[in-house]
Design an enzyme around this catalytic site. Structure first.
Site, PDB file in Angstrom:
ATOM      1  N   ASP A 168      14.520  -0.450   1.749  1.00 27.09           N
ATOM      2  CA  ASP A 168      15.273  -0.576   3.005  1.00 27.09           C
ATOM      3  C   ASP A 168      16.287  -1.705   2.844  1.00 27.09           C
ATOM      4  OD1 ASP A 168      16.191  -0.796   5.568  1.00 27.09           O
ATOM      5  OD2 ASP A 168      14.247  -1.098   6.512  1.00 27.09           O
TER       6      ASP A 168
ATOM      7  N   VAL B  20      10.358   5.844   9.703  1.00 25.87           N
ATOM      8  CA  VAL B  20       9.607   6.995   9.208  1.00 25.87           C
ATOM      9  C   VAL B  20       8.199   6.584   8.792  1.00 25.87           C
ATOM     10  CG1 VAL B  20      11.594   8.365   8.456  1.00 25.87           C
ATOM     11  CG2 VAL B  20      10.591   6.687   6.878  1.00 25.87           C
TER      12      VAL B  20
ATOM     13  N   LYS C  70      16.910   3.904   2.291  1.00 26.55           N
ATOM     14  CA  LYS C  70      17.632   3.830   3.569  1.00 26.55           C
ATOM     15  C   LYS C  70      19.063   3.369   3.313  1.00 26.55           C
ATOM     16  CE  LYS C  70      14.225   3.528   7.148  1.00 26.55           C
ATOM     17  NZ  LYS C  70      13.788   2.739   8.317  1.00 26.55           N
TER      18      LYS C  70
ATOM     19  N   ARG D 232      -0.512   6.832   7.318  1.00 33.24           N
ATOM     20  CA  ARG D 232      -0.310   6.902   5.867  1.00 33.24           C
ATOM     21  C   ARG D 232      -0.754   8.253   5.310  1.00 33.24           C
ATOM     22  NH1 ARG D 232       1.079   1.704   4.019  1.00 33.24           N
ATOM     23  NH2 ARG D 232       0.060  -0.042   5.066  1.00 33.24           N
TER      24      ARG D 232
ATOM     25  N   LYS E 220       0.814  -1.202   0.000  1.00 38.49           N
ATOM     26  CA  LYS E 220       0.000   0.000   0.000  1.00 38.49           C
ATOM     27  C   LYS E 220       0.858   1.266   0.000  1.00 38.49           C
ATOM     28  CE  LYS E 220      -3.309  -2.245   3.046  1.00 38.49           C
ATOM     29  NZ  LYS E 220      -3.848  -2.241   4.422  1.00 38.49           N
TER      30      LYS E 220
HETATM   31  C1  PRP Z   1       7.386  -1.544   2.680  1.00 34.12           C
HETATM   32  C2  PRP Z   1       7.641  -0.677   1.459  1.00 34.12           C
HETATM   33  C3  PRP Z   1       8.416  -1.568   0.558  1.00 34.12           C
HETATM   34  C4  PRP Z   1       9.167  -2.487   1.505  1.00 34.12           C
HETATM   35  C5  PRP Z   1      10.606  -2.055   1.575  1.00 34.12           C
HETATM   36  O1  PRP Z   1       6.243  -2.297   2.452  1.00 34.12           O
HETATM   37  O2  PRP Z   1       6.448  -0.218   0.890  1.00 34.12           O
HETATM   38  O3  PRP Z   1       7.579  -2.298  -0.311  1.00 34.12           O
HETATM   39  O4  PRP Z   1       8.560  -2.370   2.784  1.00 34.12           O
HETATM   40  O5  PRP Z   1      11.348  -2.830   2.471  1.00 34.12           O
HETATM   41  P1  PRP Z   1      12.590  -3.747   2.037  1.00 34.12           P
HETATM   42  O6  PRP Z   1      13.432  -2.970   1.093  1.00 34.12           O
HETATM   43  O7  PRP Z   1      13.296  -4.007   3.338  1.00 34.12           O
HETATM   44  O8  PRP Z   1      12.060  -5.016   1.442  1.00 34.12           O
HETATM   45  P2  PRP Z   1       5.426  -3.061   3.614  1.00 34.12           P
HETATM   46  O9  PRP Z   1       5.749  -4.520   3.547  1.00 34.12           O
HETATM   47  O10 PRP Z   1       5.645  -2.368   4.922  1.00 34.12           O
HETATM   48  O11 PRP Z   1       3.923  -2.938   3.162  1.00 34.12           O
HETATM   49  P3  PRP Z   1       2.998  -1.626   2.915  1.00 34.12           P
HETATM   50  O12 PRP Z   1       3.589  -0.904   1.732  1.00 34.12           O
HETATM   51  O13 PRP Z   1       1.654  -2.177   2.639  1.00 34.12           O
HETATM   52  O14 PRP Z   1       3.031  -0.766   4.160  1.00 34.12           O
END
Ligand code: PRP
Length: 209
Positions: free
Chosen positions: A131, A181, A159, A193, A69
């Site tokens: 990240d 963040v 990051k 969000r 999302k």
């Molecule tokens: C977050 C973000 C990326 C991912 C990055 O998604 O939107 O898709 O984490 O992290 P990484 O580089 O360590 O893999 P999340 O799984 O939190 O879902 P969301 O977007 O629905 O909040």
């Protein structure tokens, strides 16, 4: 990558401004420690990213694949900025790492797949944050297996860890410190969000029993 682009494509990120004061408005204001990227800086940088992507793809039609999302806010603004330069279409995928941990687990599952065949299309993956790079690494392999003509990545935030891993991020909005963040699409336990800027959450919020 399908078009020969790889990690050596140097992504030049904007510099996140110094610690910013938190606007007093919004129910969430008391939960935010400081602003990392303000609304004004987001607007400005997204225009720059769109101009750069457009210049690299003259006359092409691009298929933006937003990763839900988190990317929904960035996707909306980026698509409109890019749309002033060239034709875009949008698709979304929902991918989730398991659990609600603050750090990414790297284990992903598809919650929503693409609605169409992307074979032969020029794809731009639109991510809110990279990240560990594990989500993106998985996604790039997946999109390649669907035979896109090319796949490039635009990520609003990066990051420090993401810089050290071998996963290509062709366009980066901002390099940010390794802090948790929220805002501009990013959540903590599905909250924050809607915050219009990117801010650091007060640790007290996620260490509450
Ligand atoms: C977050 C973000 C990326 C991912 C990055 O998604 O939107 O898709 O984490 O992290 P990484 O580089 O360590 O893999 P999340 O799984 O939190 O879902 P969301 O977007 O629905 O909040």
């Amino acid at each position: 990558m399908a078009d020969g682009l790889s990690a050596e494509v140097a992504a030049e990120a904007g510099v996140a401004p110094d610690d910013g004061a938190v606007p007093a408005t919004g129910w969430y204001a008391g939960d935010i420690e400081r602003v990392v990227v303000s609304e004004a800086r987001l607007r400005e940088r997204i225009e720059e990213l769109a101009a750069r992507v457009a210049a690299d793809h003259p006359g092409q039609k691009l298929l933006l694949v937003g990763v839900l999302k988190g990317a929904f806010v960035f996707m909306a603004d980026f698509a409109r900025a890019l749309g002033r330069h060239l034709q875009v279409e949008v698709e979304f995928m929902a991918i989730s790492s398991y659990g609600q941990a603050v750090t990414s687990s790297g284990v992903v599952r598809i919650l929503k797949d693409l609605d169409r065949d992307i074979a032969g299309q020029s794809v731009i993956v639109v991510e809110d944050i990279v990240d560990s790079g594990l989500t993106l690494s998985w996604l790039l392999r997946y999109l390649e297996s669907r035979n896109a003509a090319s796949v490039r990545v635009v990520a609003l935030l990066r990051k420090p860890k993401a810089v050290t891993v071998d996963v290509p991020v062709h366009y980066v909005g901002f390099d940010i410190p390794n802090e948790f963040v929220v805002g501009y699409g990013l959540d903590y336990a599905e909250r924050y969000r809607e915050v219009p800027y990117v801010g650091v959450l007060k640790p007290a919020v996620y260490t509450r029993p």
